[in-house]
Motif scaffolding. Structure first.
Motif, short mmCIF file in Angstrom:
data_model
loop_
_atom_site.label_atom_id
_atom_site.label_comp_id
_atom_site.label_asym_id
_atom_site.label_seq_id
_atom_site.Cartn_x
_atom_site.Cartn_y
_atom_site.Cartn_z
N ILE A 13 9.89 37.91 -25.40
CA ILE A 13 11.26 37.41 -25.21
C ILE A 13 12.28 38.40 -25.77
O ILE A 13 13.25 38.76 -25.11
CB ILE A 13 11.44 36.03 -25.87
N VAL A 14 12.04 38.86 -27.00
CA VAL A 14 13.03 39.72 -27.66
C VAL A 14 13.01 41.13 -27.10
O VAL A 14 14.03 41.65 -26.67
CB VAL A 14 12.82 39.72 -29.19
N TYR A 15 11.85 41.77 -27.10
CA TYR A 15 11.80 43.17 -26.70
C TYR A 15 11.81 43.36 -25.19
O TYR A 15 12.67 44.06 -24.65
CB TYR A 15 10.59 43.87 -27.32
N ALA A 16 10.86 42.76 -24.50
CA ALA A 16 10.78 42.97 -23.06
C ALA A 16 11.94 42.29 -22.35
O ALA A 16 12.33 42.70 -21.26
CB ALA A 16 9.45 42.46 -22.53
N GLY A 17 12.52 41.29 -22.95
CA GLY A 17 13.64 40.60 -22.33
C GLY A 17 14.97 41.16 -22.77
O GLY A 17 15.62 41.92 -22.05
N ALA A 18 15.38 40.82 -23.95
CA ALA A 18 16.74 41.12 -24.41
C ALA A 18 16.99 42.60 -24.62
O ALA A 18 18.00 43.14 -24.15
CB ALA A 18 17.02 40.34 -25.69
#
Length: 170
Positions: A58-63
């Protein structure tokens, strides 16, 4: 079976990490980095850390990747407008990379394992409550510094984009 999956994920992680660094197209580098992030999340799943795997995706690959792609698109990097780097800058970059690698290697060689003093605490360290408590108690300052760094990078990309548009109009 788990060993085979580990080696496959490790090969994907190393391969996409190298492709991220050597790719000339910044968009391709960003895509390689997303694949690398997903394979690292697979490593988290292998060690039974499901919460960290989901948060990593969620944090790295997304945001972070959306932020990176946004700034790359905003800066409009083209090879035609790029000037060639001077040889002194290239030498300095290689020297800095070698020095960083030497420091990392020396720290790994000199490090003493912490496992000697390990004792079972009886606490579930994978629970969201414990991770949130540690993150907001012990690591609050680095957490906030990371957010300030990301905001500063985005503002810097916008400022660079605005300056290059002003120069193009003149």
């Amino acid at each position: 079976m788990i060993t085979i999956v580990f080696y496959i994920l490790a090969a994907i992680t190393l391969g996409t990490g190298i492709l991220t660094v050597i790719s000339r197209n910044p968009i391709h580098s960003a895509v390689y980095m997303v694949i690398c992030f997903f394979s690292i999340a697979g490593h988290f799943l292998l060690i039974n850390a499901q919460f960290l795997a989901v948060v990593h995706v969620i944090v790295y690959a997304g945001a972070i990747m959306v932020l990176l792609l946004f700034t790359l698109m905003l800066m409009n990097l083209n090879e035609q407008h790029e000037e060639k780097k001077k040889i002194a800058g290239r030498i300095a970059a290689v020297l800095a990379a070698c020095l960083t690698g030497f420091v990392l290697l020396a720290s790994v060689v000199k490090a003493s394992p912490v496992i000697e003093g390990y004792s079972a605490a009886g606490t579930d360290f994978q629970s969201v409550k414990v991770i949130g408590q540690v993150l907001l108690d012990e690591y609050l300052v680095p957490f906030e510094f990371a957010s300030i760094l990301l905001i500063t990078a985005m503002i810097g990309a916008v400022m660079i984009s605005k300056q290059s548009k002003k120069n193009a109009q003149e």
